[in-house]
Motif scaffolding. Structure first.
Motif, PDB file in Angstrom:
ATOM      1  N   ALA A   1     -13.600 -11.273  -8.034  1.00 43.98           N
ATOM      2  CA  ALA A   1     -12.861 -11.152  -6.769  1.00 43.98           C
ATOM      3  C   ALA A   1     -13.528 -10.082  -5.913  1.00 43.98           C
ATOM      4  CB  ALA A   1     -11.400 -10.790  -7.044  1.00 43.98           C
ATOM      5  N   ASP A   2     -13.953 -10.463  -4.732  1.00 44.50           N
ATOM      6  CA  ASP A   2     -14.794  -9.607  -3.908  1.00 44.50           C
ATOM      7  C   ASP A   2     -14.026  -8.430  -3.299  1.00 44.50           C
ATOM      8  OD1 ASP A   2     -13.327 -11.376  -2.330  1.00 44.50           O
ATOM      9  OD2 ASP A   2     -14.749 -11.250  -0.680  1.00 44.50           O
ATOM     10  N   CYS A   3     -14.773  -7.549  -2.671  1.00 46.62           N
ATOM     11  CA  CYS A   3     -14.194  -6.354  -2.061  1.00 46.62           C
ATOM     12  C   CYS A   3     -14.677  -6.232  -0.618  1.00 46.62           C
ATOM     13  CB  CYS A   3     -14.575  -5.114  -2.859  1.00 46.62           C
ATOM     14  SG  CYS A   3     -16.347  -4.964  -3.190  1.00 46.62           S
ATOM     15  N   GLY A   4     -14.233  -5.193   0.052  1.00 47.25           N
ATOM     16  CA  GLY A   4     -14.641  -4.986   1.433  1.00 47.25           C
ATOM     17  C   GLY A   4     -14.276  -3.597   1.906  1.00 47.25           C
ATOM     18  N   GLU A   5     -14.901  -3.194   3.010  1.00 41.99           N
ATOM     19  CA  GLU A   5     -14.622  -1.862   3.568  1.00 41.99           C
ATOM     20  C   GLU A   5     -14.827  -1.883   5.080  1.00 41.99           C
ATOM     21  OE1 GLU A   5     -15.848   2.859   2.948  1.00 41.99           O
ATOM     22  OE2 GLU A   5     -16.899   1.285   1.815  1.00 41.99           O
ATOM     23  N   THR A   6     -13.846  -1.369   5.795  1.00 39.74           N
ATOM     24  CA  THR A   6     -13.945  -1.135   7.236  1.00 39.74           C
ATOM     25  C   THR A   6     -14.058   0.368   7.453  1.00 39.74           C
ATOM     26  OG1 THR A   6     -12.582  -3.073   7.728  1.00 39.74           O
ATOM     27  CG2 THR A   6     -12.825  -1.434   9.472  1.00 39.74           C
ATOM     28  N   ASP A   7     -15.028   0.785   8.246  1.00 35.08           N
ATOM     29  CA  ASP A   7     -15.256   2.207   8.456  1.00 35.08           C
ATOM     30  C   ASP A   7     -14.013   2.886   9.032  1.00 35.08           C
ATOM     31  OD1 ASP A   7     -17.422   4.426   8.638  1.00 35.08           O
ATOM     32  OD2 ASP A   7     -16.437   4.464  10.595  1.00 35.08           O
ATOM     33  N   TYR A   8     -13.701   4.060   8.509  1.00 33.25           N
ATOM     34  CA  TYR A   8     -12.513   4.788   8.955  1.00 33.25           C
ATOM     35  C   TYR A   8     -12.532   5.051  10.464  1.00 33.25           C
ATOM     36  CZ  TYR A   8      -9.318   8.705   9.722  1.00 33.25           C
ATOM     37  OH  TYR A   8      -8.343   9.525  10.216  1.00 33.25           O
ATOM     38  N   GLY A   9     -13.708   5.224  11.037  1.00 29.75           N
ATOM     39  CA  GLY A   9     -13.808   5.502  12.465  1.00 29.75           C
ATOM     40  C   GLY A   9     -13.667   4.294  13.361  1.00 29.75           C
ATOM     41  N   ASN A  10     -13.517   3.100  12.774  1.00 28.80           N
ATOM     42  CA  ASN A  10     -13.372   1.895  13.582  1.00 28.80           C
ATOM     43  C   ASN A  10     -12.128   1.988  14.466  1.00 28.80           C
ATOM     44  OD1 ASN A  10     -12.245  -1.052  13.967  1.00 28.80           O
ATOM     45  ND2 ASN A  10     -14.404  -1.294  13.468  1.00 28.80           N
ATOM     46  N   PRO A  11     -12.207   1.555  15.723  1.00 29.59           N
ATOM     47  CA  PRO A  11     -11.050   1.656  16.628  1.00 29.59           C
ATOM     48  C   PRO A  11      -9.793   0.981  16.099  1.00 29.59           C
ATOM     49  CG  PRO A  11     -13.025   1.130  17.871  1.00 29.59           C
ATOM     50  CD  PRO A  11     -13.409   1.063  16.428  1.00 29.59           C
ATOM     51  N   PHE A  12      -9.942  -0.106  15.344  1.00 33.58           N
ATOM     52  CA  PHE A  12      -8.749  -0.775  14.827  1.00 33.58           C
ATOM     53  C   PHE A  12      -8.045   0.086  13.788  1.00 33.58           C
ATOM     54  CE2 PHE A  12      -6.552  -3.866  12.034  1.00 33.58           C
ATOM     55  CZ  PHE A  12      -5.665  -4.377  12.980  1.00 33.58           C
TER      56      PHE A  12
ATOM     57  N   THR B   1     -10.806  -5.020   9.296  1.00 32.69           N
ATOM     58  CA  THR B   1      -9.624  -5.361   8.508  1.00 32.69           C
ATOM     59  C   THR B   1      -9.118  -4.149   7.744  1.00 32.69           C
ATOM     60  OG1 THR B   1     -10.440  -7.631   8.243  1.00 32.69           O
ATOM     61  CG2 THR B   1      -8.743  -6.899   6.707  1.00 32.69           C
ATOM     62  N   VAL B   2      -7.785  -4.015   7.710  1.00 34.33           N
ATOM     63  CA  VAL B   2      -7.153  -2.987   6.877  1.00 34.33           C
ATOM     64  C   VAL B   2      -6.050  -3.648   6.048  1.00 34.33           C
ATOM     65  CG1 VAL B   2      -7.605  -1.138   8.535  1.00 34.33           C
ATOM     66  CG2 VAL B   2      -5.423  -2.344   8.610  1.00 34.33           C
ATOM     67  N   ASN B   3      -5.746  -3.035   4.917  1.00 35.06           N
ATOM     68  CA  ASN B   3      -4.583  -3.422   4.120  1.00 35.06           C
ATOM     69  C   ASN B   3      -3.440  -2.479   4.462  1.00 35.06           C
ATOM     70  OD1 ASN B   3      -5.984  -5.364   2.101  1.00 35.06           O
ATOM     71  ND2 ASN B   3      -7.219  -3.506   1.990  1.00 35.06           N
ATOM     72  N   PHE B   4      -2.270  -3.038   4.652  1.00 34.33           N
ATOM     73  CA  PHE B   4      -1.101  -2.209   4.951  1.00 34.33           C
ATOM     74  C   PHE B   4       0.165  -3.013   4.673  1.00 34.33           C
ATOM     75  CE2 PHE B   4       2.438  -1.230   7.738  1.00 34.33           C
ATOM     76  CZ  PHE B   4       2.640   0.107   7.466  1.00 34.33           C
ATOM     77  N   GLY B   5       1.064  -2.437   3.882  1.00 34.85           N
ATOM     78  CA  GLY B   5       2.318  -3.139   3.629  1.00 34.85           C
ATOM     79  C   GLY B   5       3.277  -2.296   2.816  1.00 34.85           C
ATOM     80  N   PRO B   6       4.534  -2.745   2.731  1.00 30.74           N
ATOM     81  CA  PRO B   6       5.547  -2.009   1.981  1.00 30.74           C
ATOM     82  C   PRO B   6       5.435  -2.277   0.486  1.00 30.74           C
ATOM     83  CG  PRO B   6       6.507  -4.009   2.869  1.00 30.74           C
ATOM     84  CD  PRO B   6       5.084  -3.961   3.359  1.00 30.74           C
TER      85      PRO B   6
ATOM     86  N   THR C   1       0.822  -1.218   0.000  1.00 31.34           N
ATOM     87  CA  THR C   1       0.000   0.000   0.000  1.00 31.34           C
ATOM     88  C   THR C   1       0.855   1.267   0.000  1.00 31.34           C
ATOM     89  OG1 THR C   1      -0.101   0.108   2.421  1.00 31.34           O
ATOM     90  CG2 THR C   1      -1.828  -1.174   1.309  1.00 31.34           C
ATOM     91  N   LYS C   2       2.147   1.144  -0.247  1.00 30.04           N
ATOM     92  CA  LYS C   2       3.079   2.285  -0.113  1.00 30.04           C
ATOM     93  C   LYS C   2       3.095   2.802   1.325  1.00 30.04           C
ATOM     94  CE  LYS C   2       1.334   4.967  -3.245  1.00 30.04           C
ATOM     95  NZ  LYS C   2       1.158   6.089  -4.203  1.00 30.04           N
ATOM     96  N   LEU C   3       2.806   1.915   2.267  1.00 31.34           N
ATOM     97  CA  LEU C   3       2.739   2.221   3.699  1.00 31.34           C
ATOM     98  C   LEU C   3       1.530   3.068   4.062  1.00 31.34           C
ATOM     99  CD1 LEU C   3       6.470   2.854   4.729  1.00 31.34           C
ATOM    100  CD2 LEU C   3       5.166   0.722   4.727  1.00 31.34           C
ATOM    101  N   ASN C   4       0.600   3.267   3.127  1.00 37.30           N
ATOM    102  CA  ASN C   4      -0.661   3.909   3.482  1.00 37.30           C
ATOM    103  C   ASN C   4      -1.597   2.879   4.103  1.00 37.30           C
ATOM    104  OD1 ASN C   4       0.026   6.509   2.543  1.00 37.30           O
ATOM    105  ND2 ASN C   4      -0.493   5.923   0.436  1.00 37.30           N
ATOM    106  N   ILE C   5      -2.569   3.352   4.851  1.00 36.33           N
ATOM    107  CA  ILE C   5      -3.537   2.480   5.504  1.00 36.33           C
ATOM    108  C   ILE C   5      -4.774   2.416   4.625  1.00 36.33           C
ATOM    109  CG2 ILE C   5      -4.986   2.186   7.541  1.00 36.33           C
ATOM    110  CD1 ILE C   5      -2.755   3.751   9.059  1.00 36.33           C
ATOM    111  N   ALA C   6      -5.109   1.217   4.189  1.00 33.32           N
ATOM    112  CA  ALA C   6      -6.201   1.035   3.222  1.00 33.32           C
ATOM    113  C   ALA C   6      -7.327   0.222   3.855  1.00 33.32           C
ATOM    114  CB  ALA C   6      -5.687   0.349   1.960  1.00 33.32           C
ATOM    115  N   PRO C   7      -8.366   0.892   4.353  1.00 27.37           N
ATOM    116  CA  PRO C   7      -9.466   0.155   4.978  1.00 27.37           C
ATOM    117  C   PRO C   7     -10.517  -0.335   3.988  1.00 27.37           C
ATOM    118  CG  PRO C   7      -9.799   2.498   5.265  1.00 27.37           C
ATOM    119  CD  PRO C   7      -8.512   2.345   4.507  1.00 27.37           C
ATOM    120  N   LEU C   8     -10.231  -0.264   2.689  1.00 27.13           N
ATOM    121  CA  LEU C   8     -11.146  -0.822   1.709  1.00 27.13           C
ATOM    122  C   LEU C   8     -10.383  -1.227   0.458  1.00 27.13           C
ATOM    123  CD1 LEU C   8     -13.086   1.688  -0.478  1.00 27.13           C
ATOM    124  CD2 LEU C   8     -11.331   2.469   1.085  1.00 27.13           C
TER     125      LEU C   8
END
Length: 435
Positions: free
Chosen positions: A346-357, A393-398, A202-209
């Motif tokens: 291939a399915d998708c998903g989204e975690t709300d930005y306000g989620n504590p995680f 769930t979030v996506n995050f990686g180098p 993700t270029k070290l960005n936090i991707a919740p969807l």
């Protein structure tokens, strides 16, 4: 020195070892058989065995098992299910590091498979070469770099003498690159956590969807005939150029994309959903009109567009309706209807930005790098079923996602190290520690 400083110091002091772990992972050519089906390819098994041994040496309990398509038939029609898919020598992995109790659990999740190397490499695609601050090889970005970061984050915590209250789980699955049936099998086993990081690049960005992805093949028929000769009307046996007919659909796809650029946007996504043409296959001889043309395309959809099965049937129908509308404008196509074959959904998903995680991860990330932001993934990841099973769930990686499937794929060591730190701090903040 507090516990967070200890972990960061350990990671800084072991940068070369972290890079070497990724290098060893890349040397295992775990190519998904969807892309390269022959007996000389290792597939995912050797990689999963390498990872299992590494986790066991760290003190984790590990299970390996091969998914069974027949046992997953209860998911027919749902995201990630593909009838008859073979998982021989393609196991899933689940590892556990038990906490002392009272904390929240976390799942660190990735996929073992990579696409085939392809041509035009200057570096050995499975050499794991370390040079000029980079690690080269197929899978460095997608996504063994993320797996190395998450594994070494756990190791950094253990080596720093920190005892976590919550449990840490490591999941590594097969078959992500061809639709995500490995993740379906993982979720079917009942594994759950209070939060999950899918370590996609993700270029070290936090991707919740992430977006859903459709692969389709549109077949347009023509009638062969000598290309240098004057042709009579097709109704009396004349040739019909399938390439000419196929261009009608290409033009209408462009028009639809202009609409989608307005209607299929998301505030956390940098680009809108589009129909992108991946392949155009047509013709038999230089002296003959093409009797058939195939347009292979990639179309994306948003989490808000998922159907009741978590798939993109609504968007499929939108594309199918357009194809039939275009066909009805042409007498030949009216009598020789084009056909769409759907290859992958291939399915998708989204975690709300306000989620504590999500908030916990963003705080950890910003403590390491102030330039990190929250931005959705334009491509598919395996987060859909994890979210459906109740795991934020979030996506995050180098790594830069745009070079994931290119020749000379690489990840910068500095970004690998940053990712390891951020994942480690997220684990500590989320799971809690025994003081």
């Amino acid at each position: 020195m507090d516990y967070k400083e200890k972990v960061v110091e350990w990671i800084d002091s072991n940068q070369l070892d972290i890079a070497k772990v990724l290098s060893e992972m890349v040397k295992i050519p775990s190519v998904n058989p969807f892309f390269e089906d022959n007996k000389d390819v290792i597939y995912e098994e050797k990689f999963q065995e390498f990872l299992a041994n590494y986790l066991e040496e760290m003190g984790m309990n590990v299970e390996l098992w091969e998914p069974n398509a027949k046992e997953l038939a209860k998911y027919e029609g749902k995201a990630g299910y593909y009838e008859g898919r073979d998982f021989t020598n393609r196991p899933n992995l689940h590892g556990e590091l038990k906490g002392t109790g009272g904390g929240k659990s976390i799942l660190l999740f990735g996929h073992a498979d990579v696409v085939k190397a392809g041509d035009e490499w200057q570096e050995d695609p499975f050499g794991g070469e370390i040079k000029d601050g980079r690690i080269y090889g197929r899978g460095t970005v997608d996504m063994k770099g993320g797996i190395a970061a998450m594994v070494m984050a756990v190791k950094a915590i253990k080596e720093s003498g920190i005892k976590l209250r919550g449990d840490v789980y490591v999941g590594s699955v097969s078959d992500e690159e061809a639709g995500g049936m490995g993740t379906l099998a993982y979720v079917d086993k009942g594994y759950r956590a209070d939060g999950c990081i899918v370590t996609e690049p993700t270029k070290l960005n936090i991707a919740p969807l992430c977006r859903g992805i459709l692969w389709g093949k549109l077949t347009v028929l023509g009638r062969a005939g000598h290309i240098e000769m004057d042709q009579e009307d097709w109704r009396t046996g004349g040739a019909v150029d399938a390439i000419d007919k196929a261009t009608l659909f290409l033009e209408h796809f462009k028009r639809l994309n202009k609409e989608w650029a307005i209607t299929k946007k998301h505030p956390l996504l940098p680009i809108p959903c589009q129909i992108n043409i991946a392949q155009f296959n047509a013709g038999e001889y230089p002296t003959s009109y093409a009797s058939k043309a195939e347009i292979v395309f990639n179309a994306q959809y948003l989490p808000s567009e998922k159907d009741e099965n978590g798939l993109g049937s609504n968007v499929k129908k939108e594309i199918e309706d357009l194809v039939m509308k275009v066909a009805n404008t042409d007498p030949w196509l009216q009598e020789n209807l084009p056909e769409i074959q759907w290859i992958v959904d291939a399915d998708c998903g989204e975690t709300d930005y306000g989620n504590p995680f999500v908030q916990t991860m963003e705080k950890a990330a910003l403590s390491i790098n102030n330039d990190i932001t929250v931005e959705g993934l334009s491509c598919h990841s395996d987060m859909g079923w994890l979210i459906e099973s109740g795991i934020p769930t979030v996506n995050f990686g180098p790594g830069e996602p745009r070079i994931a499937h290119q020749a000379d794929e690489y990840v910068e060591i500095s970004k690998l190290i940053e990712a390891t730190k951020i994942i480690a701090l997220t684990i500590i903040n989320w799971c809690g520690i025994e003081e």
